[in-house]
Every structure is written in structure tokens, then in C-alpha cells.
Design an enzyme around this catalytic site. Structure first.
Site, mmCIF file in Angstrom:
data_model
loop_
_atom_site.group_PDB
_atom_site.id
_atom_site.type_symbol
_atom_site.label_atom_id
_atom_site.label_comp_id
_atom_site.label_asym_id
_atom_site.label_seq_id
_atom_site.Cartn_x
_atom_site.Cartn_y
_atom_site.Cartn_z
ATOM 1 N N LYS A 10 0.812 -1.219 0.000
ATOM 2 C CA LYS A 10 0.000 0.000 0.000
ATOM 3 C C LYS A 10 0.844 1.267 0.000
ATOM 4 O O LYS A 10 0.326 2.359 -0.184
ATOM 5 C CB LYS A 10 -0.933 0.012 1.218
ATOM 6 N N CYS A 11 2.145 1.126 0.203
ATOM 7 C CA CYS A 11 3.059 2.269 0.299
ATOM 8 C C CYS A 11 3.681 2.556 -1.068
ATOM 9 O O CYS A 11 4.314 1.679 -1.655
ATOM 10 C CB CYS A 11 4.142 1.970 1.333
#
Length: 113
Positions: A10-11
Site C-alpha cells: 500500500k506504500c
């Protein structure tokens, strides 16, 4: 070259680092540390190899950082919090044959490619 990336999909920085490794012809071992949490010993070694103290590798913008009052915590207390809440560990951590880095700023990744 062997490489491992402690990755959070998600980063955006973590995704960018994974792509940079692949663009360099390296297919790293991908450890999704939110699914396979760190041990205290792992973190101690990773931070030592990167030349960082836990207080330098904690995500200060994470809400949990403030909630747990980690600004006034010791490195041992920060490590305990990171083991209990891996979201607190700055990401990604990249390990290659040339060293260990948290690529923030992103150019730090070049040091170990």
C-alpha cells in the site's frame, strides 16, 4: 545479487523500491511485514546494519506514534512498540549484498544496488 525487501504494497515508496530492484535485474525476496511481523531480533539487526537507531526508523507520522507517546520513549520501548505494531516501522527496508537501507530519501537505495 541477493536482495530482500520488507514491503508494504500500500506504500508508494515501497512499490517504487520494489520496481527499482526489478529494473536493476534483481528479483528480491518480498516479505510483507504486516503479514509476517518482525521479531525484535530482526529489527535490531536490520537497524544496526542500516546504521540507524529505532528512533530514526519509526514512522513519526503514523497516528499510533502519537497515541503511544513514542516521542518520549526509549529505543527499547520503540522496538517493543514496533514488534507489537509493525505499521510503526518506516518502510521499506531493503537488504542487498551491499548493505541495508531504508530508502528515504529514495536515492539511498542506489547506495546498495
Amino acid at each position: 545479487m541477493d536482495a530482500t525487501i520488507y514491503h508494504n504494497p500500500k506504500c508508494s515508496t515501497s512499490r517504487k523500491a520494489l520496481q527499482a530492484l526489478r529494473d536493476a535485474g534483481i528479483e528480491p525476496t518480498v516479505v510483507k511485514y504486516l503479514d509476517e511481523p518482525y521479531t525484535r531480533e530482526q529489527l535490531v539487526k536490520l537497524f544496526a546494519d542500516a546504521g540507524l537507531a529505532p528512533s530514526q526508523a519509526v514512522r513519526k507520522r503514523e497516528a499510533l506514534y502519537k497515541e503511544l507517546d513514542l516521542a518520549s520513549a526509549t529505543d527499547d520501548e520503540i522496538l517493543d512498540a514496533m514488534v507489537a505494531h509493525p505499521i510503526l516501522v518506516e518502510r521499506p527496508i531493503v537488504v542487498t549484498d551491499k548493505g541495508t537501507r531504508i530508502p528515504r530519501p529514495f536515492e539511498k537505495l542506489d547506495e546498495i544496488l
